[in-house]
Design a protein around this motif. Structure first.
Motif, PDB file in Angstrom:
ATOM      1  N   ALA A  51      -4.557  -0.345   1.642  1.00 32.01           N
ATOM      2  CA  ALA A  51      -4.028  -1.649   1.230  1.00 32.01           C
ATOM      3  C   ALA A  51      -4.633  -2.709   2.141  1.00 32.01           C
ATOM      4  O   ALA A  51      -4.440  -2.680   3.360  1.00 32.01           O
ATOM      5  N   MET A  52      -5.405  -3.622   1.539  1.00 28.55           N
ATOM      6  CA  MET A  52      -6.124  -4.635   2.318  1.00 28.55           C
ATOM      7  C   MET A  52      -5.483  -6.004   2.167  1.00 28.55           C
ATOM      8  O   MET A  52      -5.148  -6.423   1.062  1.00 28.55           O
ATOM      9  N   GLY A  53      -5.313  -6.667   3.308  1.00 33.97           N
ATOM     10  CA  GLY A  53      -4.890  -8.050   3.330  1.00 33.97           C
ATOM     11  C   GLY A  53      -5.773  -8.763   4.342  1.00 33.97           C
ATOM     12  O   GLY A  53      -6.667  -8.141   4.933  1.00 33.97           O
ATOM     13  N   GLU A  54      -5.545 -10.014   4.574  1.00 35.27           N
ATOM     14  CA  GLU A  54      -6.423 -10.768   5.472  1.00 35.27           C
ATOM     15  C   GLU A  54      -6.409 -10.185   6.889  1.00 35.27           C
ATOM     16  O   GLU A  54      -5.379 -10.185   7.571  1.00 35.27           O
ATOM     17  N   GLY A  55      -7.544  -9.661   7.313  1.00 38.86           N
ATOM     18  CA  GLY A  55      -7.689  -9.144   8.675  1.00 38.86           C
ATOM     19  C   GLY A  55      -6.954  -7.851   8.958  1.00 38.86           C
ATOM     20  O   GLY A  55      -6.906  -7.395  10.098  1.00 38.86           O
ATOM     21  N   LYS A  56      -6.375  -7.223   7.917  1.00 41.51           N
ATOM     22  CA  LYS A  56      -5.552  -6.037   8.163  1.00 41.51           C
ATOM     23  C   LYS A  56      -5.770  -4.994   7.075  1.00 41.51           C
ATOM     24  O   LYS A  56      -5.913  -5.323   5.893  1.00 41.51           O
ATOM     25  N   LEU A  57      -5.785  -3.735   7.490  1.00 46.52           N
ATOM     26  CA  LEU A  57      -5.883  -2.609   6.547  1.00 46.52           C
ATOM     27  C   LEU A  57      -4.746  -1.644   6.849  1.00 46.52           C
ATOM     28  O   LEU A  57      -4.547  -1.244   7.993  1.00 46.52           O
ATOM     29  N   THR A  58      -3.996  -1.280   5.803  1.00 51.98           N
ATOM     30  CA  THR A  58      -2.909  -0.306   5.965  1.00 51.98           C
ATOM     31  C   THR A  58      -3.272   0.954   5.202  1.00 51.98           C
ATOM     32  O   THR A  58      -3.512   0.916   3.997  1.00 51.98           O
ATOM     33  N   LEU A  59      -3.334   2.066   5.943  1.00 49.52           N
ATOM     34  CA  LEU A  59      -3.601   3.363   5.318  1.00 49.52           C
ATOM     35  C   LEU A  59      -2.275   4.083   5.153  1.00 49.52           C
ATOM     36  O   LEU A  59      -1.471   4.119   6.096  1.00 49.52           O
ATOM     37  N   SER A  60      -2.041   4.663   3.990  1.00 48.89           N
ATOM     38  CA  SER A  60      -0.768   5.363   3.782  1.00 48.89           C
ATOM     39  C   SER A  60      -0.947   6.572   2.878  1.00 48.89           C
ATOM     40  O   SER A  60      -1.811   6.599   2.012  1.00 48.89           O
ATOM     41  N   VAL A  61      -0.118   7.563   3.143  1.00 53.23           N
ATOM     42  CA  VAL A  61      -0.083   8.782   2.329  1.00 53.23           C
ATOM     43  C   VAL A  61       1.369   9.121   2.076  1.00 53.23           C
ATOM     44  O   VAL A  61       2.196   9.073   2.992  1.00 53.23           O
ATOM     45  N   THR A  62       1.697   9.439   0.813  1.00 54.91           N
ATOM     46  CA  THR A  62       3.051   9.876   0.470  1.00 54.91           C
ATOM     47  C   THR A  62       2.950  11.214  -0.235  1.00 54.91           C
ATOM     48  O   THR A  62       2.223  11.345  -1.219  1.00 54.91           O
ATOM     49  N   ASN A  63       3.683  12.194   0.293  1.00 59.16           N
ATOM     50  CA  ASN A  63       3.704  13.522  -0.303  1.00 59.16           C
ATOM     51  C   ASN A  63       5.158  13.941  -0.465  1.00 59.16           C
ATOM     52  O   ASN A  63       5.869  14.113   0.523  1.00 59.16           O
ATOM     53  N   PRO A  64       5.632  14.070  -1.720  1.00 57.22           N
ATOM     54  CA  PRO A  64       7.048  14.405  -1.952  1.00 57.22           C
ATOM     55  C   PRO A  64       7.493  15.669  -1.223  1.00 57.22           C
ATOM     56  O   PRO A  64       8.659  15.819  -0.890  1.00 57.22           O
TER      57      PRO A  64
END
Length: 372
Positions: free
Chosen positions: A290-303
């Protein structure tokens, strides 16, 4: 045939050729290596009918002749002999028996006649050129990981080697793809390459060439015909049949209009992807960016096991964007990059993404997104 060889030289030559021999084959002669002694040298040859490797080494030839010996047994015997040993091979009387002597060791080996050994007739090669071992290694290493293992799409089971025009210059290009990711690298075309037919070098041949150039600092001579390729590394020669198929028009999947630019520090990014993907399922391996200004968020969801999130400071000033990728594919590509940073050119969550070291890099990678 009666010859004496240095153990170290014989072991090195066997190392070059015995890997070609399949451990399980229905044709007994294909389990063997051909020995042909004449003058002051011995020629070793192994084949699986698609690939052939030969090596020539100096020898004390008392009696010229030839025979074939079981590849893997012979390799293990020579490997276990002491350093500095002399090895003598002696075929006397019975052509199906060979006596191997070294020091106090004696081995009686079953042999098959030289006349039964198949020859992968090379035919005429239309194009011939030389590449430095460094350039050939680069062409292979930057693309090999993207070769497909899917046998039904056999035309993707190798590296596509061809010439192309780039910025008004002729280049030699290597391309590999498995439909999920694509790798392409180009170098200036060496003399003799322009006009060559585009050829697909099979996966097994690519792996053998890669092993043969390890530690080599000389040029490699490459000869191409529409059906075969020959790679010469001094005394070692590899001939391979080429994949008989049409490589897809890969240019159509390389995006040209991706205008959202993301620049990340390569090593911290790869480490973060690796960390969050620990949570992902073995089957899915999806990670969301997930990219926003100057920032990247990496995420993983596993039920089944939970979720993971990590944030990175990045260079990004386009509209916010969320996109998913297979974590392993993402790591494979970032590991190929040479620089400290990685440049991602993105369009939208459903379109292929372009990854490279920097603008104008000779190697580029295309990654298909995943739904997350």
């Amino acid at each position: 045939m009666q010859v004496t060889l240095e153990r170290a030289a014989l072991l090195k030559a066997l190392g070059h050729v015995h890997r070609v021999v399949e451990r399980r084959t229905t044709i007994p002669i294909l389990s063997n290596i051909l020995f042909s002694a004449e003058g002051s040298s011995v020629l070793l040859k192994a084949t699986d009918l698609d690939l052939e490797v030969t090596d020539r080494l100096p020898a004390d030839v008392t009696q010229a002749g030839g025979t074939t010996l079981p590849a893997h047994i012979l390799y293990e015997i020579v490997r276990k002999l002491p350093d500095g040993a002399q090895v003598s091979l002696d075929v006397t009387g019975e052509a199906t028996q060979l006596l191997l002597r070294s020091g106090r060791s004696r081995f009686h080996l079953q042999a098959l006649p030289e006349s039964d050994f198949p020859d992968l007739a090379a035919g005429d090669f239309t194009h011939r050129f030389s590449l430095s071992a460094t350039d050939l290694k680069k062409l292979i290493e930057k693309t090999q990981f993207a070769i497909s293992n899917e046998e039904t799409r056999y035309y993707l089971n190798g590296i596509y080697l061809h010439t192309a025009e780039s910025d008004g210059k002729t280049t030699l290009r290597a391309v590999a793809t498995d439909g999920h990711r694509l790798a392409r690298i180009e170098i200036p075309a060496p003399q003799g390459a322009p006009g060559m037919p585009g050829v697909i070098v099979p996966r097994k041949a690519v792996a053998e060439v890669q092993k043969l150039i390890e530690g080599l600092d000389a040029d490699v001579t490459i000869e191409i015909s529409p059906t075969k390729a020959r790679f010469s590394f001094g005394d070692v020669v590899l001939i391979t049949k080429l994949i008989d198929g049409t490589f897809p028009d890969y240019g159509r999947v390389i995006p040209a209009g991706n205008d959202k630019l993301l620049t990340v520090d390569r090593e911290p990014f790869a480490a973060a992807v690796d960390r969050v993907s620990t949570i992902s399922s073995e089957r899915g391996r999806a990670v969301k960016l997930a990219m926003g200004e100057g920032k990247l968020t990496l995420s993983v969801t596993n039920p089944d096991s939970g979720s993971a999130v990590e944030e990175l400071e990045v260079d990004y000033d386009a509209a916010p964007l969320e996109i998913g990728f297979n974590a392993r594919y993402l790591l494979d590509i970032t590991n190929q990059l040479d620089g400290d940073t990685a440049l991602f050119k993105l369009a939208d969550p459903g379109s292929p993404t372009l990854v490279l070291d920097h603008e104008g890099a000779t190697a580029l990678y295309v990654l298909m997104p995943m739904r997350v």
